[in-house]
Scaffold this motif. Structure first.
Motif, mmCIF file in Angstrom:
data_model
loop_
_atom_site.group_PDB
_atom_site.id
_atom_site.type_symbol
_atom_site.label_atom_id
_atom_site.label_comp_id
_atom_site.label_asym_id
_atom_site.label_seq_id
_atom_site.Cartn_x
_atom_site.Cartn_y
_atom_site.Cartn_z
ATOM 1 N N THR A 100 0.722 -1.535 -0.579
ATOM 2 C CA THR A 100 -0.466 0.204 -0.079
ATOM 3 C C THR A 100 0.670 1.523 -0.163
ATOM 4 O OG1 THR A 100 0.047 0.059 2.008
ATOM 5 C CG2 THR A 100 -1.602 -0.993 1.535
ATOM 6 N N LEU A 102 2.886 1.865 2.810
ATOM 7 C CA LEU A 102 2.189 3.164 3.883
ATOM 8 C C LEU A 102 2.876 2.156 4.844
ATOM 9 C CD1 LEU A 102 -1.217 1.999 4.632
ATOM 10 C CD2 LEU A 102 -0.003 4.973 3.374
ATOM 11 N N ASP A 106 0.611 3.565 9.902
ATOM 12 C CA ASP A 106 0.085 3.536 9.009
ATOM 13 C C ASP A 106 -1.116 2.889 8.419
ATOM 14 O OD1 ASP A 106 1.348 6.815 9.007
ATOM 15 O OD2 ASP A 106 2.324 6.249 7.015
ATOM 16 N N VAL A 107 -0.866 2.108 8.816
ATOM 17 C CA VAL A 107 -1.522 0.927 8.548
ATOM 18 C C VAL A 107 -2.623 0.025 9.323
ATOM 19 C CG1 VAL A 107 -1.597 -2.172 7.304
ATOM 20 C CG2 VAL A 107 -0.554 -0.555 6.600
ATOM 21 N N PHE A 110 -5.070 3.211 9.811
ATOM 22 C CA PHE A 110 -6.017 3.082 8.907
ATOM 23 C C PHE A 110 -6.499 2.435 9.485
ATOM 24 C CE2 PHE A 110 -8.175 0.588 6.073
ATOM 25 C CZ PHE A 110 -8.994 1.628 4.979
ATOM 26 N N HIS A 111 -6.666 0.588 9.950
ATOM 27 C CA HIS A 111 -7.871 0.214 10.988
ATOM 28 C C HIS A 111 -8.349 0.532 12.011
ATOM 29 C CE1 HIS A 111 -8.536 -4.342 11.799
ATOM 30 N NE2 HIS A 111 -8.578 -4.334 10.483
ATOM 31 N N ASP A 135 -12.565 6.064 2.699
ATOM 32 C CA ASP A 135 -11.937 5.137 0.657
ATOM 33 C C ASP A 135 -11.312 3.705 1.892
ATOM 34 O OD1 ASP A 135 -12.332 6.421 -0.251
ATOM 35 O OD2 ASP A 135 -11.018 9.029 -0.327
ATOM 36 N N LEU A 137 -8.341 0.585 1.403
ATOM 37 C CA LEU A 137 -7.364 0.040 1.327
ATOM 38 C C LEU A 137 -8.230 -0.558 0.463
ATOM 39 C CD1 LEU A 137 -5.011 0.260 4.029
ATOM 40 C CD2 LEU A 137 -5.078 1.778 2.018
ATOM 41 N N ASP A 138 -6.876 -0.843 -0.934
ATOM 42 C CA ASP A 138 -6.691 -2.037 -1.466
ATOM 43 C C ASP A 138 -5.812 -3.190 -1.714
ATOM 44 O OD1 ASP A 138 -8.149 -3.880 -4.042
ATOM 45 O OD2 ASP A 138 -6.917 -2.490 -5.527
ATOM 46 N N VAL A 139 -5.922 -3.814 -0.475
ATOM 47 C CA VAL A 139 -5.333 -4.844 -0.485
ATOM 48 C C VAL A 139 -4.714 -6.195 -0.983
ATOM 49 C CG1 VAL A 139 -3.531 -6.206 1.468
ATOM 50 C CG2 VAL A 139 -5.163 -3.833 1.623
ATOM 51 N N ALA A 159 -11.275 -4.522 -0.547
ATOM 52 C CA ALA A 159 -11.447 -3.570 0.472
ATOM 53 C C ALA A 159 -12.006 -3.945 1.551
ATOM 54 C CB ALA A 159 -12.874 -2.781 -0.472
ATOM 55 N N SER A 161 -12.205 -5.843 5.805
ATOM 56 C CA SER A 161 -11.259 -6.768 7.110
ATOM 57 C C SER A 161 -12.163 -7.931 7.471
ATOM 58 C CB SER A 161 -11.305 -5.429 7.931
ATOM 59 O OG SER A 161 -10.290 -6.420 8.842
#
Length: 205
Positions: A100, A102, A106-107, A110-111, A135, A137-139, A159, A161
């Motif tokens: 990503t 990041l 930062d991950v 975000f979570h 928005d 993340l695209d993982v 997108a 979790s």
């Protein structure tokens, strides 16, 4: 919003929609106006299955109800949120950061920094596909799935979790673990996370 209603056996209808946002909005509308005779309303990525008791709610009447149901906006994310404490010790955290662009911090930010909503249930009892507010993340999934992911593993894929409720194979990128019980057959309801619920992840100390 395009809405296609199809027969789905003798006791159900399948509603095809444009995207997940349309599914979630109509799901909320159906749940809010649910008449007698509806056994279950089951959302998925682009469909909703509506299971009925035809003797109480004939399929023709159910079709008219679905066709006339109004989509509803999501309620405020701070109402009734389920909090899950997570140790961000996942084997793929560094890889997710690399993919990503990041940092690992930062991950994690975000979570934990936004509410997530249960979009629909998944491949195992208690597994929920969660979408973030804002928005995503695209993982990408792992190129080689694991043969066994431990219960409580917290992952990202596309997108979404999700938290593995029990040991199973899986290809999601694992970023952490939680001690929360996602599925308890003795509880009512047995699933901790049900469609429409809000989830907030908190970093465990």
């Amino acid at each position: 919003m395009n809405r296609r209603i199809l027969p789905y056996g003798d006791h159900a209808l399948l509603v095809e929609l444009d995207d997940l946002d349309a599914v979630l909005a109509l799901f909320r509308g159906l749940e809010a106006s649910r008449p007698a005779g509806v056994v279950d309303v089951v959302p998925a990525a682009r469909t909703i299955a509506v299971v009925v008791q035809p003797r109480i709610l004939p399929l023709s009447v159910a079709t008219a109800w679905i066709d006339g149901a109004e989509p509803l906006p999501a309620p405020p994310a701070d109402i009734g949120a389920v909090e899950l404490a997570v140790r961000y010790d996942g084997a793929d955290l560094a890889e997710v950061a690399r993919l990503t662009g990041l940092s690992e911090a930062d991950v994690i930010a975000f979570h934990t920094g936004r509410p997530w909503r249960v979009a629909f249930g998944g491949f195992a009892p208690g597994f929920a596909y969660l979408v973030p507010d804002g928005d995503p993340l695209d993982v990408p999934r792992r190129s080689t799935p694991r043969t066994a992911v431990p219960p409580g593993a917290v992952g990202l894929a596309g997108a979404f979790s999700g938290v593995y409720p029990r040991s199973s194979p899986g290809g999601w990128q694992l970023i952490g673990t939680t001690d929360a019980v996602l599925w308890d057959e003795t509880a009512d309801p047995p699933a901790l996370l049900r469609p429409g619920a809000v989830v907030r992840f908190r970093e465990a100390t």
